[in-house]
Enzyme design. Sequence first.
Site: not given
Length: 324
Positions: A75, A119, A142
């Site tokens: 990422k 995460q 997200d």
Amino acid sequence: MRKEVTLALPLHAESSRFHSRAMATRLDGRQLAASIETRLQTVVAERLDRAGRPPGLAVLRVGDDPASGVYVANKEKACSRIGITNLGAHLPAETPAAEVLATIQRLNADPAVDGILLQLPLPAGLDERPLLAAIDPEKDADGLHTLNLGRLLKGEPGPRSCTPAGVMALLSAAGVDLAGKRAVVVGRSILVGQPMALMLQAADATVSVAHSRTRDLPELTRQADVLVVAAGRARMIGAEHVKPGAVVVDVGIHRLDPDPAAGPQAKARLCGDVRFEEVEPIAGSITPVPGGVGPMTVTLLLVNTVASWCQRCGLDQPLADLLP
Ligand code: NDP
């Protein structure tokens, strides 16, 4: 059926050149992710002066889960390719919940941060729910905050869950017209299955959702013009589950032990929820694993971040077509 689900833009048709019988078109997520990244680079570069600052994404990692390390590194690399500043933090595994919460609140208040991603998985003992809920919904890279799932349900704009939004982008780039089609989603998780079903329905597909208690799964999945599999069960979907000509999207990712015949240097292999070699000759198109849905998930994280940056800096919104 093959004619009904027309593929206006075959992304990767090389398989058919090498086999005597017709093989499915491969929906190449790597190629599409790269082209969306190029578009994002341009969007950022063209607006940087007006915005006065680059987009910022904070990937918050707690502890040292090795798989998470690889995902976070991917990422961060993707961010730097398109001009997003990485404002993340890596906290030790023993960090108390209050301190993780304080870090999220600091990122919420930081005007240079447009997207925040916690995460997962977190170390044992840390409850992810209050931490995820604490993320400012406008910075929810997200797209999994309760408010943003509600916005998806109501068809209101907002950051979208990255994996299902990535699937929608793949289907759209392949020219799959979903209106009136039968879609079956295998899996009902909040991460993938539920938002996937909502997005397909918003595109006017007639959607069924299967789960572990579904009876006679093959009978249901064989009705699908578009079959999205997110069950987290390695190679569970085979030829008996697929209608000829269907579009098959494999969300599953599983790491298999290296092939012992390949010697001690052999690397771990990846597979999906679909028995690819069995389904490829039947399907109209299919996503490979790796190289299908996976790269699109990372790309949609970038899309959410750049879209949030545009909104927070009072710029036009050039990415609405990628936020189903
Ligand atoms: P979950 O384990 O949270 O959910 C799995 C779902 O599949 C559940 O709803 C479960 O039903 C259902 N299911 C399990 N077994 C069966 C079965 N035999 N028949 C029908 N349904 C079944 O997984 P996720 O949604 O988080 O992830 C699914 C897969 O996608 C995983 O392999 C994951 O690694 C992968 N993934 C890939 C991403 C990518 O970028 N490519 C991103 C995110 C996930 P029930 O609700 O009844 O338990």
